[in-house]
Design an enzyme around this catalytic site. Sequence first.
Site, short mmCIF file in Angstrom:
data_model
loop_
_atom_site.label_atom_id
_atom_site.label_comp_id
_atom_site.label_asym_id
_atom_site.label_seq_id
_atom_site.Cartn_x
_atom_site.Cartn_y
_atom_site.Cartn_z
N PRO A 1 2.62 -2.41 -3.53
CA PRO A 1 1.65 -3.35 -3.55
C PRO A 1 0.25 -2.49 -3.43
CG PRO A 1 3.20 -4.19 -2.25
CD PRO A 1 3.90 -2.86 -2.50
N GLU A 2 -0.70 -2.65 -4.31
CA GLU A 2 -1.96 -1.99 -4.32
C GLU A 2 -2.94 -2.91 -3.35
OE1 GLU A 2 -3.26 0.12 -7.71
OE2 GLU A 2 -1.39 -0.32 -8.80
N ARG B 1 4.86 10.24 -9.61
CA ARG B 1 4.77 9.10 -10.09
C ARG B 1 4.40 9.11 -11.65
NH1 ARG B 1 3.17 5.48 -6.32
NH2 ARG B 1 3.40 3.87 -8.05
N LYS C 1 -4.40 0.13 1.55
CA LYS C 1 -2.96 -0.45 1.65
C LYS C 1 -2.62 -0.75 3.10
CE LYS C 1 -1.77 1.92 -2.68
NZ LYS C 1 -0.81 3.04 -3.16
N ARG D 1 -8.24 8.79 8.90
CA ARG D 1 -7.66 9.44 7.70
C ARG D 1 -7.81 9.05 6.48
NH1 ARG D 1 -3.51 9.24 11.63
NH2 ARG D 1 -2.26 7.65 10.59
N ASN E 1 -0.78 3.03 -8.65
CA ASN E 1 -0.40 3.59 -10.13
C ASN E 1 -0.86 2.93 -11.26
OD1 ASN E 1 0.66 5.56 -11.28
ND2 ASN E 1 2.73 4.63 -11.96
#
Length: 295
Positions: free
Chosen positions: A2-3, A285, A52, A151, A193
């Site tokens: 999931p984005e 990917r 995310k 991060r 993606n």
Amino acid sequence: MPEGHSVHRLARQFQDVFGGRRLGVSSPQGRFAAGAELLDGHTMVEANAHGKQLFLKFDHELFLHVHLGLYGAWSFGGDGSFTGASSIGAPRRIGERETGPSSDEDAYTGPPAPVGAVRVRLVSEHGWADLRGATTCAAITPAEAAAVMDRLGPDPLHNRPGDREEFIRRLRRRKTAVALLLMDQSVLAGVGNIYRAEVLFRQAVDPWTPGTGIDAETAGRLWDDTVSTMSDGVRDGRIVTTPSTLWTGGGPVAPDADAHFVYKRDGLPCRACGTLVGTTEIGARKLYWCPGCQV
């Protein structure tokens, strides 16, 4: 995976159905038993997303930190007041379309028996949420939450003052291909993606251009378009990057086959120039791009 728009929708869902409510927290699977014990019986006061990463803050200053990863998913259920999508995460249809509430929720009599490997279950008087398959599920302190945030790069869905400039700085200092940098969560938090492929196409950027080869104006356009497309995703609950003029059928909603310019359209003609859409692997990917438009 999931984005970011899905995780922001999750945060909104949790705030709506659990905000200000005392929760029962358990781990039917057992893997999160110690963490569940720390949170059980406390009130969830705030739900936030960055990229995310999902953070549920409780009244004793601990957080439930969740990163769904490739296989994670939340399922929800409850009575008629427990509104929102009933499942967000993987498995899912292309475009992150969510499943709506079932027709029998007014007959809610409590959470059902756990199905599958439920890592954590949250229960209020009106409903429940089950988490399965997440990469990260941890009870963490404010300092640990801050370390996670440190991060991460800026999140387009927050788009705070200075975020655009910080993204441009992080992107342009690296020699890595821009297609990899857009998926690097330390550069830009939340893009996956689909958004990667679609924004690069929409801005006619060669995916293999190094970050150092992207001028500030182009980098700014990448940020602005990511903000726009991801905000649409939060609003609509799915990723649609094409204009309605390209949708077939004449309806108000884009068919899945018409929702994207290049993502999963390898071997089909580009919607703009007719060149066959290409695909390759980069960073383990799949990357989709138009060799005619993105040069």
